[in-house]
Write a protein that holds these residues in place. Structure first.
Motif, mmCIF file in Angstrom:
data_model
loop_
_atom_site.group_PDB
_atom_site.id
_atom_site.type_symbol
_atom_site.label_atom_id
_atom_site.label_comp_id
_atom_site.label_asym_id
_atom_site.label_seq_id
_atom_site.Cartn_x
_atom_site.Cartn_y
_atom_site.Cartn_z
ATOM 1 N N GLY A 1 -8.559 43.097 79.657
ATOM 2 C CA GLY A 1 -8.567 41.879 80.482
ATOM 3 C C GLY A 1 -8.292 42.161 81.938
ATOM 4 N N ASP A 2 -9.026 41.411 82.819
ATOM 5 C CA ASP A 2 -8.887 41.656 84.255
ATOM 6 C C ASP A 2 -7.627 41.031 84.815
ATOM 7 N N ASP A 3 -7.260 39.885 84.250
ATOM 8 C CA ASP A 3 -6.190 39.084 84.840
ATOM 9 C C ASP A 3 -5.177 38.814 83.736
ATOM 10 N N SER A 4 -3.950 39.260 83.929
ATOM 11 C CA SER A 4 -2.990 39.159 82.828
ATOM 12 C C SER A 4 -2.726 37.708 82.446
ATOM 13 N N ALA A 5 -2.944 36.756 83.375
ATOM 14 C CA ALA A 5 -2.713 35.349 83.042
ATOM 15 C C ALA A 5 -3.801 34.817 82.125
ATOM 16 N N LEU A 6 -4.955 35.479 82.126
ATOM 17 C CA LEU A 6 -6.087 34.977 81.341
ATOM 18 C C LEU A 6 -6.349 35.798 80.089
ATOM 19 N N GLY B 1 -13.636 38.427 82.498
ATOM 20 C CA GLY B 1 -14.670 38.557 81.484
ATOM 21 C C GLY B 1 -14.015 39.031 80.203
ATOM 22 N N ARG B 2 -14.473 38.516 79.083
ATOM 23 C CA ARG B 2 -13.877 38.917 77.801
ATOM 24 C C ARG B 2 -14.929 39.595 76.940
ATOM 25 N N MET B 3 -14.692 40.866 76.629
ATOM 26 C CA MET B 3 -15.584 41.581 75.708
ATOM 27 C C MET B 3 -15.013 41.497 74.309
ATOM 28 N N ARG B 4 -15.888 41.490 73.341
ATOM 29 C CA ARG B 4 -15.425 41.529 71.957
ATOM 30 C C ARG B 4 -16.543 42.174 71.151
ATOM 31 N N GLU B 5 -16.328 43.364 70.654
ATOM 32 C CA GLU B 5 -17.373 44.104 69.941
ATOM 33 C C GLU B 5 -16.824 44.650 68.637
ATOM 34 N N ARG B 6 -17.730 44.810 67.682
ATOM 35 C CA ARG B 6 -17.333 45.379 66.387
ATOM 36 C C ARG B 6 -16.819 46.804 66.617
ATOM 37 N N LEU B 7 -15.629 47.104 66.128
ATOM 38 C CA LEU B 7 -15.077 48.451 66.259
ATOM 39 C C LEU B 7 -14.216 48.731 65.031
ATOM 40 N N PRO B 8 -14.829 49.317 63.991
ATOM 41 C CA PRO B 8 -14.084 49.532 62.749
ATOM 42 C C PRO B 8 -12.888 50.452 62.961
ATOM 43 N N LEU B 9 -11.764 50.040 62.392
ATOM 44 C CA LEU B 9 -10.533 50.817 62.473
ATOM 45 C C LEU B 9 -10.254 51.389 61.088
ATOM 46 N N LEU B 10 -9.799 52.645 61.047
ATOM 47 C CA LEU B 10 -9.483 53.257 59.754
ATOM 48 C C LEU B 10 -7.977 53.362 59.599
ATOM 49 N N ASP B 11 -7.513 53.289 58.350
ATOM 50 C CA ASP B 11 -6.072 53.406 58.140
ATOM 51 C C ASP B 11 -5.674 54.882 58.044
ATOM 52 N N ARG B 12 -4.436 55.137 57.754
ATOM 53 C CA ARG B 12 -3.921 56.514 57.749
ATOM 54 C C ARG B 12 -4.688 57.403 56.751
ATOM 55 N N ASN B 13 -5.240 56.778 55.702
ATOM 56 C CA ASN B 13 -5.966 57.570 54.711
ATOM 57 C C ASN B 13 -7.456 57.642 55.004
ATOM 58 N N VAL C 1 -7.168 46.643 71.092
ATOM 59 C CA VAL C 1 -7.320 46.354 72.522
ATOM 60 C C VAL C 1 -7.510 47.681 73.265
ATOM 61 N N LEU C 2 -8.582 47.740 74.081
ATOM 62 C CA LEU C 2 -8.904 48.978 74.804
ATOM 63 C C LEU C 2 -9.162 48.642 76.265
ATOM 64 N N THR C 3 -9.166 49.671 77.087
ATOM 65 C CA THR C 3 -9.635 49.423 78.453
ATOM 66 C C THR C 3 -11.112 49.103 78.363
ATOM 67 N N ARG C 4 -11.613 48.412 79.402
ATOM 68 C CA ARG C 4 -13.013 48.017 79.341
ATOM 69 C C ARG C 4 -13.933 49.240 79.282
ATOM 70 N N ALA C 5 -13.559 50.258 80.038
ATOM 71 C CA ALA C 5 -14.386 51.466 80.064
ATOM 72 C C ALA C 5 -14.448 52.101 78.679
ATOM 73 N N ALA C 6 -13.285 52.184 78.032
ATOM 74 C CA ALA C 6 -13.231 52.819 76.713
ATOM 75 C C ALA C 6 -14.036 52.009 75.701
ATOM 76 N N LEU C 7 -13.880 50.678 75.770
ATOM 77 C CA LEU C 7 -14.578 49.823 74.816
ATOM 78 C C LEU C 7 -16.092 49.971 74.996
ATOM 79 N N THR C 8 -16.524 49.982 76.255
ATOM 80 C CA THR C 8 -17.955 50.122 76.535
ATOM 81 C C THR C 8 -18.474 51.454 76.010
ATOM 82 N N ARG C 9 -17.693 52.493 76.218
ATOM 83 C CA ARG C 9 -18.126 53.815 75.792
ATOM 84 C C ARG C 9 -18.208 53.899 74.262
#
Ligand SMILES: Nc1ncnc2c1ncn2[C@@H]1O[C@H](COP(=O)(O)OP(=O)(O)OP(=O)(O)O)[C@@H](O)[C@H]1O
Ligand SMILES: [Mg+2]
Lengths: 243, 819
Positions: B110-115, B81-93, B178-186
């Motif tokens: 990702g569940d399967d490294s080949a996919l 399964g592929r999740m993709r959600e908005r997650l704003p990233l901030l720079d050093r400043n 890229v995050l673990t699925r648990a982290a991304l969901t949280r």
């Protein structure tokens, strides 16, 4: 003018090509053309008439020898100076293709003067045009003129600036007898009435008959120099050369 | 029939024109193939090893149950399964990392490294809650490295720190974490997948498995191959604009080459007219003459095409290098050679040459045998009257189309009509040019005539002697310069008009807007800035959807004090000073000042009086109310949609920017546009566009110059005796050279001047159409245009160097003898 010689050539040589194929077209020719004289150069085909004339007129460079035009040494002049000399001191009438098709008769006549940066001499133009019967043709383009009219325009151009000498190479070659006679008469008149110097190349004895003097060329050398020639005399002389 | 009277050497310039045109066509095609190939490789990463895929509807998600259903499907081997959600990233400043205003996304490891849809380039994939990997492009722009800690903004606007453990390569323009699925969901509060991909067992068929997949409503099931094809399409769409643009330029190059070729053949046929007539005298039939000419042209075209292909490879290389230098994000791969460019080149070359040769060839067949016996100059082509009539008809049609286009309010059809009208009038100009080119040359030649005397006047006479030929020669230049002038006029006019509109409507220094995907700007931002002495003008604008009797509109709320200061729309009726509580500014283009306007929002209705009619501004809205009236309609809306900010006099830009960043520290999900830098960037972009246009059309110009060289070389041959005569009469070598140089210069200048005039006119009209009801401010980039003319004229003279040398070198006696 400091000399009575309009043109003078000494030991003039022109060799075309090199080695075995070399052709000596003009071979040690020395000749003078006094001012105010009408000279014809005649000779069989290939005798070197045109070559000699081109050398005398500064259109081509001699292999050796010297030429003076109006007292100026021509041999050794740079192309630029030669061009200016032609422009200022020499008039030309060629057998055909004498006029620039993009210019009117008048513009063609005035061209050498313009090239020299002179103001057009209107009275002189009017006089020459009238004498040559061109007064009502001045604003026509060459394509709108007959062959004889074109040659007359060329004569007008050559005479316009009173050059030291007018060179004419077969000026009647492409004209019928009557029109040709008109042009020749005109050249003769310019000599008689205006004191013009004319050197004309021709192989037509009749044309040569208009001249005061005939220089006969064969194999690049002068073989005869006739005064007050008659057409029959010239024809006879040429016949003997096997032309 | 073997002998056509066309000497191969004289066809060399024709060949050159076709070589250049084919080179451009082939180069463009090879370039776009290569770019596509590289892009496909990149996009294919997301479909690697995928045999079947289930994709959610746009904006939708697939539930975990859907994934399980796919797993259970007969033939499926492994599933991811592929999740993709908005997650704003901030720079050093602490500033938002955004690309074109779009903040970044988070995906699961990702569940399967080949996919996996990405490649790990360094480090390791995130394995625990506090770990993350970021994409290499973002790592480059932010300077984040493995081991650093980066900040993201979670769904409840809280900042979260993550430790970077890896860098990945992934396709797409926005930043990716890229995050673990648990982290991304949280962090994003989201569940569900954008896509479920699967491999199939050996022996299973992808199509069959796809057909067996349980497909939820609005989701799409595809095989891996279909997915790859769709991704490739997406990739192509990215550069299709560029490719189409390049092909248009290539078409211009071909057109110009066509002019050059037609002209060359025309001259050759005219020069050979006596020979042709002689051939006819001795019994050649018309068909034979035509066939032999066309065969010759096909041969030249084919030879040119082969050489052009070789040169095209170099052109493609140059385009690739050029686009990389311009910062177009094209993946770098080698050049890809497909059969298409080969095929197209080998067809285009001979075809264009033959088509261009047809008219002169047909004219050759019309030469009557008797022409061999006449000395007369050939009459050129159609009669003047039919030419004038044809040109007038085309011009009328072109002008009507143009006017119709200018009347349209919608920009796109208006522009299309105006351009079509322009093409019509351009054709008319080409038709009429043999009749006017002479006069133009004479006018342009006035000054050289004064300066250079006889040579210049001879040059003018020569350029005018054969108007058809001169017109055809300059036409090639006219096309190129006209397009250049039009392009730069459009660019300058659009830029200036947009800038003035922006400056007038917003006499401020900064625009603060929500980052993409965000609804608004927290009220605290405006409050925080309004206390700051560094800014003397601050206005918050609230926006919401509403209805008026005419239709759906954007309703804006803005304080009365800001009207006329921070926001200064162009007034078409009424006065801004009338604006106050209970009134509205209306930009719908309907209604009258003083009308009562009923605005509806959901179940609420509010009536206001129209204070003034103003020009529309996308940034604000069509119905503008005071804060009280806005609150009456939208009582719940507290966020601003836009904050207009002006630095106080004496505050320098870096200081002002620092204060803004400080005020935004707690609210990173906004975008700050510094109008000064927006202006500077736009100026640079416009210059770049003009530069690119100039470079690409430069190709057409080179071909046009080949045409000038060509025409002059042939003319020089034609005028050998004339040149000799006039040299005998006293024209120096230098003057003879000058004559030809001036002739070329005048021809080039005539083409360039006409091209500039036409280009400016239609550039302006096109810009006018593009702005619809707003008047475009015509900007004539005088410096640029003058440089086009000068460059064209100098290059034209340059094109005459070789022919003029040849003319001057000939000895007087020799030239008189051999003509
Ligand atoms: N450019 C050249 N190269 C080599 N030989 C030449 C060249 N021009 C002329 N000749 C040779 O020089 C000789 C003289 O030629 P020229 O043209 O002066 O003769 P001509 O007397 O004018 O003949 P015609 O009466 O036929 O015009 C001839 O043998 C000719 O072949
Ligand atoms: Mg001769």
């Amino acid at each position: 003018m400091t000399t009575t010689h309009a043109v003078r050539a000494d030991e003039l040589v022109k060799v075309y090509g090199e080695g075995e194929t070399a052709v000596t077209a003009v071979d040690r020719v020395s000749v003078t053309f006094p001012a105010g004289q009408f000279t014809a150069i005649v000779g069989p085909s290939g005798s070197g008439k045109s070559t000699l004339m081109h050398l005398l007129a500064g259109l081509d460079t001699a292999t050796s020898g010297s030429i003076r035009i109006g007292g100026v040494e021509v041999t050794g002049l740079a192309d630029r100076d030669l061009t200016v000399l032609r422009r200022d001191r020499i008039g030309f009438v060629f057998q055909a293709f004498n006029l620039l098709p993009t210019l009117t008769a008048e513009q063609n006549i005035l061209l050498p003067g313009e090239l020299a940066g002179r103001r057009p001499d209107r009275p002189r133009l009017a006089q020459v045009a009238a004498d040559l019967g061109l007064a009502d043709r001045l604003h026509h383009y060459p394509a709108q003129l007959s062959g004889g009219q074109q040659q007359r325009v060329a004569c007008a151009r050559a005479l316009m600036s009173r050059p030291d000498v007018v060179f004419a190479d077969e000026p009647t070659g492409s004209l019928d007898t009557r029109t040709g006679a008109g042009v020749l008469e005109l050249l003769r008149r310019s000599v008689r009435e205006w004191g013009q110097t004319v050197v004309m190349v021709t192989h037509d004895p009749v044309a040569a008959g208009y001249a005061d003097r005939v220089v006969v060329l064969a194999d690049g050398r002068i073989v005869d120099d006739l005064r007050a020639p008659t057409p029959d005399g010239v024809a006879d002389r040429l016949q003997r050369l096997g032309a | 029939m073997r002998r056509t009277g066309l000497r191969p050497r004289r066809l060399v310039p024709t060949g050159l024109a076709i070589v250049l045109a084919v080179a451009f066509v082939a180069g463009t095609m090879i370039f776009s193939d290569s770019a596509k190939g590289a892009l496909v490789d990149q996009y294919a990463r997301a479909a690697r090893n995928v045999d079947v895929a289930l994709t959610a509807a746009p904006g939708g998600r697939l539930a975990p149950a859907d994934l399980e259903a796919v797993r259970r499907t007969d033939g499926v081997a492994s599933v991811a399964g592929r999740m993709r959600e908005r997650l704003p990233l901030l720079d050093r400043n602490g500033r938002l990392v955004a690309s074109f205003g779009t903040p970044g996304y988070g995906i699961d490891v990702g569940d399967d490294s080949a996919l996996r849809p990405y490649d790990l380039t360094s480090g390791s994939p995130p394995a625990s809650d506090g770990e993350a990997a970021i994409d290499s492009k973002t790592a480059e722009t932010t300077g984040y490295r493995i081991g650093d800690s980066a900040t993201v903004v979670d769904a409840s606007d809280q900042r979260r720190s993550l430790r970077i453990v890896g860098i990945v390569a992934i396709t797409g323009g926005v930043s990716t974490t890229v995050l673990t699925r648990a982290a991304l969901t949280r962090l994003t509060d989201a569940t569900g997948y954008r896509e479920v991909v699967a491999t199939i067992g050996s022996g299973a068929e992808a199509e069959a498995v796809r057909d067996r997949l349980p497909v939820p409503a609005e989701a799409v099931a595809r095989t891996g191959d279909q997915l790859r094809r769709d991704l490739a399409k997406q990739a192509f769409a990215q550069i299709s604009g560029l490719t189409i643009g390049l092909l248009l330029f290539a078409a211009v190059a071909v057109l110009v080459a066509g002019f050059v070729i037609a002209n060359t053949f025309g001259i050759l046929v005219a020069q050979r007219q006596r020979e042709t007539a002689l051939l006819r005298c001795v019994g050649a039939r018309r068909g034979q003459i035509l066939r032999s000419l066309l065969a010759d042209s096909a041969l030249v075209g084919a030879a040119g095409a082969v050489l052009g292909l070789v040169l095209g490879y170099a052109v493609a290389w140059g385009l690739l290098a050029g686009s990389v230098a311009l910062g177009l994000q094209l993946p770098s791969g080698g050049l890809v050679l497909t059969p298409y460019p080969l095929l197209v080149s080998l067809i285009v070359g001979p075809l264009v040459t033959m088509v261009s040769a047809v008219v002169p060839a047909v004219r050759a067949t019309r030469i009557p045998p008797v022409a061999a016996l006449r000395m007369a100059v050939p009459a050129t082509g159609r009669s003047r009257r039919s030419l004038v009539v044809a040109a007038a008809l085309v011009a009328v049609a072109g002008t009507l189309t143009t006017v119709a286009g200018l009347r349209l309010a919608q920009p796109e059809p208006a522009m299309i009509l105006v351009v079509a009208g322009g093409i019509g009038n351009f054709l008319a100009l080409l038709l009429i040019s043999p009749l006017v080119i002479g006069r133009l040359v004479a006018v342009l030649g006035w000054l050289p005539g004064r300066l250079f005397g006889v040579p210049a006047r001879l040059a003018i006479a020569n350029a005018r002697r054969n108007p058809g030929r001169t017109a055809a020669t300059t036409a090639a230049l006219l096309v190129g310069v006209g397009l250049m002038a039009g392009g730069s006029t459009i660019a300058a006019t659009v830029d200036r008009t947009a800038e003035v509109q922006l400056d007038q409507a917003y006499p401020v220094d900064y625009l603060i807007t929500p980052a993409a995907g965000q609804r608004g700007i927290a009220p605290a931002v405006g409050a925080g800035l309004s206390g700051d002495r560094a800014f003397d003008l601050i206005a918050g604008v609230k926006r919401a959807d509403g209805r008026v009797p005419g239709g759906t509109v954007t309703v804006a709320g803005i304080s009365g004090a800001a009207i006329g200061t921070a926001y200064r729309p162009e007034v078409t009726a009424g006065r801004l000073a009338e604006f106050g509580p209970g009134t509205a500014l209306v930009a719908t283009g309907e209604g009258e000042v003083g009308d009562q306007l009923v605005v509806t929002a959901g179940s609420r209705k509010h009536t206001v009086r129209v204070a003034a009619l103003v020009q529309n501004s996308d940034l604000v809205g069509e119905v503008i109310l005071g804060p009280g009236d806005f609150a009456a309609l939208y009582p719940g809306q507290r966020d601003d949609s836009l904050i207009l900010l002006r630095a106080a006099p004496g505050t320098d830009a870096p200081a002002a920017r620092q204060r803004i960043d400080a005020a935004l520290a707690a609210h990173p999900l906004v975008q700050v546009d510094d109008l000064a830098s927006v202006r500077a960037e736009r100026g640079a972009a416009v210059r770049q566009i003009v530069g690119i246009i100039a470079v690409l059309l430069g190709f057409a110009l080179v071909i046009a110059l080949v045409g000038i060289t060509n025409t002059l070389s042939l003319s020089v041959l034609e005028r050998t005796r004339e040149s000799a005569l006039i040299r005998a009469l006293g024209l120096t070598r230098g003057q003879l050279r000058a004559t030809l140089l001036i002739e070329a210069l005048l021809m080039a200048a005539a083409g360039a001047v006409a091209g500039v005039a036409f280009g400016v006119l239609y550039g302006w009209l096109t810009a006018e159409a593009a702005f619809g009801p707003t008047d475009a401010l015509l900007v004539v980039p005088g410096g640029q245009l003058a440089s086009f003319v000068v460059i064209a004229a100098v290059a034209g003279a340059g094109a005459a160097v070789l022919p003029s040398r040849r003319a001057a070198r000939a000895s007087v006696v020799g030239a008189m003898a051999d003509a």
